[in-house]
Motif scaffolding. Sequence first.
Motif, PDB file in Angstrom:
ATOM      1  N   ALA A 115      -8.520   0.569 -20.912  1.00 41.92           N
ATOM      2  CA  ALA A 115      -8.149  -0.595 -21.655  1.00 41.92           C
ATOM      3  C   ALA A 115      -9.282  -1.160 -22.488  1.00 41.92           C
ATOM      4  N   LEU A 116     -10.415  -0.936 -22.281  1.00 40.01           N
ATOM      5  CA  LEU A 116     -11.559  -1.485 -23.210  1.00 40.01           C
ATOM      6  C   LEU A 116     -11.471  -0.432 -24.647  1.00 40.01           C
ATOM      7  N   HIS A 117     -11.137   0.580 -24.373  1.00 39.25           N
ATOM      8  CA  HIS A 117     -10.806   1.274 -25.895  1.00 39.25           C
ATOM      9  C   HIS A 117      -9.857   0.975 -26.493  1.00 39.25           C
ATOM     10  N   PRO A 132     -16.362   0.485 -12.308  1.00 39.29           N
ATOM     11  CA  PRO A 132     -16.272   1.684 -11.887  1.00 39.29           C
ATOM     12  C   PRO A 132     -15.269   1.767 -10.471  1.00 39.29           C
ATOM     13  N   ASP A 133     -14.454   2.562 -10.183  1.00 40.20           N
ATOM     14  CA  ASP A 133     -13.586   2.682  -8.972  1.00 40.20           C
ATOM     15  C   ASP A 133     -14.553   2.924  -7.894  1.00 40.20           C
ATOM     16  N   PRO A 134     -14.206   2.156  -6.863  1.00 39.82           N
ATOM     17  CA  PRO A 134     -14.920   2.087  -5.472  1.00 39.82           C
ATOM     18  C   PRO A 134     -15.208   3.628  -5.006  1.00 39.82           C
ATOM     19  N   SER A 185     -12.690   5.067 -13.785  1.00 43.29           N
ATOM     20  CA  SER A 185     -12.398   3.737 -14.007  1.00 43.29           C
ATOM     21  C   SER A 185     -10.880   3.964 -14.422  1.00 43.29           C
ATOM     22  N   GLY A 186     -10.253   3.201 -13.420  1.00 42.53           N
ATOM     23  CA  GLY A 186      -8.711   3.271 -13.741  1.00 42.53           C
ATOM     24  C   GLY A 186      -7.911   4.407 -13.274  1.00 42.53           C
TER      25      GLY A 186
END
Length: 267
Positions: A115-117, A132-134, A185-186
């Motif tokens: 999403a940041l990209h 980061p994903d857990p 991430s995601g």
Amino acid sequence: MLSGKQQRVRARILVKAYPQPSHKYEETVCVAAASEDGREMLRLYPVRYRHLSKDRQFERFDLIEMDAGRPRDDHRPESRHVDEDSIRIVGHGRDLSDAAKVRLWKPFIAPSLKALHEDNKIASRSFGIVKPDPGSMQFFHKPVRQTSEQEQALSSSLFQQNALFQDPLKPLDKPEYSFGYRFTSGGHAHTHLVHDWEVQAAYFAYRKRYGDKALNMLQQEYGERIPTRNPHFIMGTMKAHPQTFIVIGILRSGLDPADLDRQAGLF
């Protein structure tokens, strides 16, 4: 070079990136900060950190005041050109609670690195914070000689990181290792080197204290402890690579930003 008049700016420091060699300034440090009003994430440069007097050498979460303006030759919206001589510390981060620190950076968390990209493509966003994903973080190190050409270009001045803790501009040897994380991430997998001054400084300190056990100690801290402290990565682009995000800092706390709203009455 400024495109307009400077203004008095107040901001809380989030991270100091590694020093960069500069033909014009000798050496500079790029700084990520949050504006005092909480509306903007700011990139502050050039800051010749080791040239600052001791009473102006700010640390994480310190509130600083300075004269700054938008640079003419850097179109990233968060960038500010700082008058180094105007920098003053007006509040110390050590006086903030953990909850207050998290509230500083909570507004800048992106849903994911992907999403940041996308925000970068649409609105030229060049700064953001990603969780980061857990359970997905895997800390790694590798000899500098095994680092790719692209990574070496991004990390060319990591050897100067420990200079923050030495006599001004004392020449230092290049590091033996680069450090980074593999994470998702995601749900998307990513691998990034960490460009925070802190990691290399920790390695140098551990090497001095523990000798050949330094990497094991670093693995315990960054591979085992930090992933349990609700870590978030500060991601930023470089002027020469405005679409490429790198990890310039690691934020962590025992507090989850998502819980702050419902816990607000407790702090």
